[in-house]
Design a protein around this motif. Structure first.
Motif, PDB file in Angstrom:
ATOM      1  N   THR A   4       0.838  -1.200   0.000  1.00 36.01           N
ATOM      2  CA  THR A   4       0.000   0.000   0.000  1.00 36.01           C
ATOM      3  C   THR A   4       0.874   1.252   0.000  1.00 36.01           C
ATOM      4  O   THR A   4       0.652   2.172  -0.790  1.00 36.01           O
ATOM      5  N   ARG A   5       1.876   1.266   0.872  1.00 39.18           N
ATOM      6  CA  ARG A   5       2.771   2.427   0.954  1.00 39.18           C
ATOM      7  C   ARG A   5       4.216   1.974   1.106  1.00 39.18           C
ATOM      8  O   ARG A   5       4.499   0.967   1.764  1.00 39.18           O
ATOM      9  N   GLU A  96       0.563   2.078  -3.713  1.00 35.66           N
ATOM     10  CA  GLU A  96      -0.445   3.131  -3.836  1.00 35.66           C
ATOM     11  C   GLU A  96       0.155   4.503  -3.528  1.00 35.66           C
ATOM     12  O   GLU A  96      -0.293   5.513  -4.063  1.00 35.66           O
TER      13      GLU A  96
END
Length: 213
Positions: A4-5, A96
């Protein structure tokens, strides 16, 4: 599975604020001395990368022992900065979001180069921002929503020679179909009057700098 990060920790200004930014399941990347910051705060880098010319042999051994992976290179025979190498790797993982921490500090040339790295991310469609204790920096080339938070001021600076069609809504000083050129200071120190504000541009690339004193 894509992360995600990804948080990149470079060797500039870091502190407790940077650790507080970490969320569960974030991938942590230590860039040169930023890797030492991570391991000495009990954190395990997914990757430690760089030429490691700013750490001692004892510190390097510590980084190698406590990192999941280490990628080192010759400090002279290389074309990219450590941060660009780390960002290139992060972009390839297709997260993301990518957050650059510790990329602002006392070396203005490195700071400016790191701000320019936002363009590398933007060109690949990556969502990327620079963060430190008093600033958040993004680069946009289309409509963007700005949330009200602990950063008081919002400044807009043209990254390309000219940015056209700038329209601001939800700001104390609104703009409608305005143009900013390199050297213009019209976009400095605006404020949000709503919980969210919108920045719309037609052409060009715009640096959005959120800051606090």
């Amino acid at each position: 599975m894509n992360p995600t990060r990804i948080l990149l920790f470079a060797g500039g200004n870091l502190g407790t604020w940077a650790i507080q930014e970490i969320r569960e399941n974030d991938w942590l990347v230590g860039v040169d001395r930023g890797a030492l910051f991570l391991v000495r705060n009990g954190l395990v880098p997914k990757l430690s990368i760089g030429d490691f010319d700013s750490v001692s042999s004892e510190e390097m051994a510590e980084i190698e022992r406590l990192s999941m992976h280490v990628s080192s290179c010759d400090p002279v025979m290389k074309d990219w900065t450590d941060t660009e190498m780390a960002l290139t790797w992060a972009i390839e993982q297709q997260p993301e979001e990518i957050v650059l921490l510790g990329v602002l500090g006392s070396r203005f040339d490195h700071m400016l180069a790191n701000v320019h790295l936002l363009n590398k991310a933007l060109q690949t469609g990556s969502n990327c921002r620079i963060l430190d204790e008093t600033n958040e920096i993004r680069l946009i080339d289309r409509q963007s929503t700005i949330e009200q938070d602990h950063f008081d001021h919002i400044s807009l600076l043209p990254f390309t020679p000219e940015v056209t069609g700038i329209t601001l809504t939800g700001f104390l000083y609104p703009l409608k179909d305005a143009t900013l050129r390199i050297g213009d200071t019209l976009g400095i120190s605006n404020l949000l009057t709503e919980q969210t504000g919108t920045i719309t541009i037609q052409t060009g690339k715009l640096l959005v700098v959120k800051s606090k004193d």
